[in-house]
Design a protein around this motif. Sequence first.
Motif: not given
Length: 302
Positions: A11-12, A53-55, A59-65, A103-107
């Motif tokens: 998606p990024n 995600i690619s790249p 920061a994208f994961i933080l944005n989604m959070a 930036v995430t505790s998820k697998p």
Amino acid sequence: MIEAAMIWNEPNNKSHWDPELDPGWAIFAETARLAGRAIREANPGLPRVLGGISPIDPAFILNMAERGAMEEIDVVAVHGFPLDWNLWKIDEWPAKINEIRAVTSKPVWVSEVGISTFGAEEVQVWGLNRTAELLIGKAPRIHWYSLYDLPQAWGATTRHREAEGSSYYRHFYMGLLREDGSPKPAIDHFAQHAPQMGLCQWFHFEDHRLDDAVAWMRRLGVRHLRTGLSWADSFRPNALDWFDRQMEALAEFDVTVTFCFTPEHRGLAPHHSSPPQVPAEFAEFCGSMVHRYAPARATVAA
């Protein structure tokens, strides 16, 4: 038939989601949140994976959070092609995964990793073995991209095609099998790493390679497969007949199914990478596919 449900693909990456139509990914976050909720309602035990995600961008994961999307996500996936498209070296794989874990505790799954034979088939052999050395035991799921070379006549699912130069043409040489089905040298090396390393193979609508692909995956000892069901294809005549045939053929494997691709008539723009006009429509598609194909018993993410 489904081990996990993945929400979108890269998606990024502007080849798969148009950031000009959705600056800041606000619509995508809403789309992912609604899709995740629909999947949970259809099967509460089915892991929901944020599209690879690619790249690889924390920061994208933080944005989604920050936008609430991660509340309906169980697994984060990443894609990497350091010998073909990325600006980092293959030995950086562990560090790239750790960037997301920070930036995430998820697998964190690696749902696409691969090396083209655009330059030389020997490069793929070396890169596959090095990738296995770096990733097996470091990520719960690894999906090698891909089993087949992309047929030259089909065209790669990317926005700018030939204008991308060699970056575009590498899409056609990612397989362990050539377009005609003949094996490349790397396939024997891949067999040594299966089933710890699964496969990612996209099947086009009414793909003639489906049965041969199943036979090859059995021969190679593949357990985990990632593939896709296209929202856009769902509007074709006899779409459910094809989806049923595809998923029945793949039933013996642990399948991560990716839901993606906007129908031209349901996007803000007439393109597969467009945000949907109504994100809830994509969520409804995801929920209906899980109702149809997800296993009855709950599945637990690794």
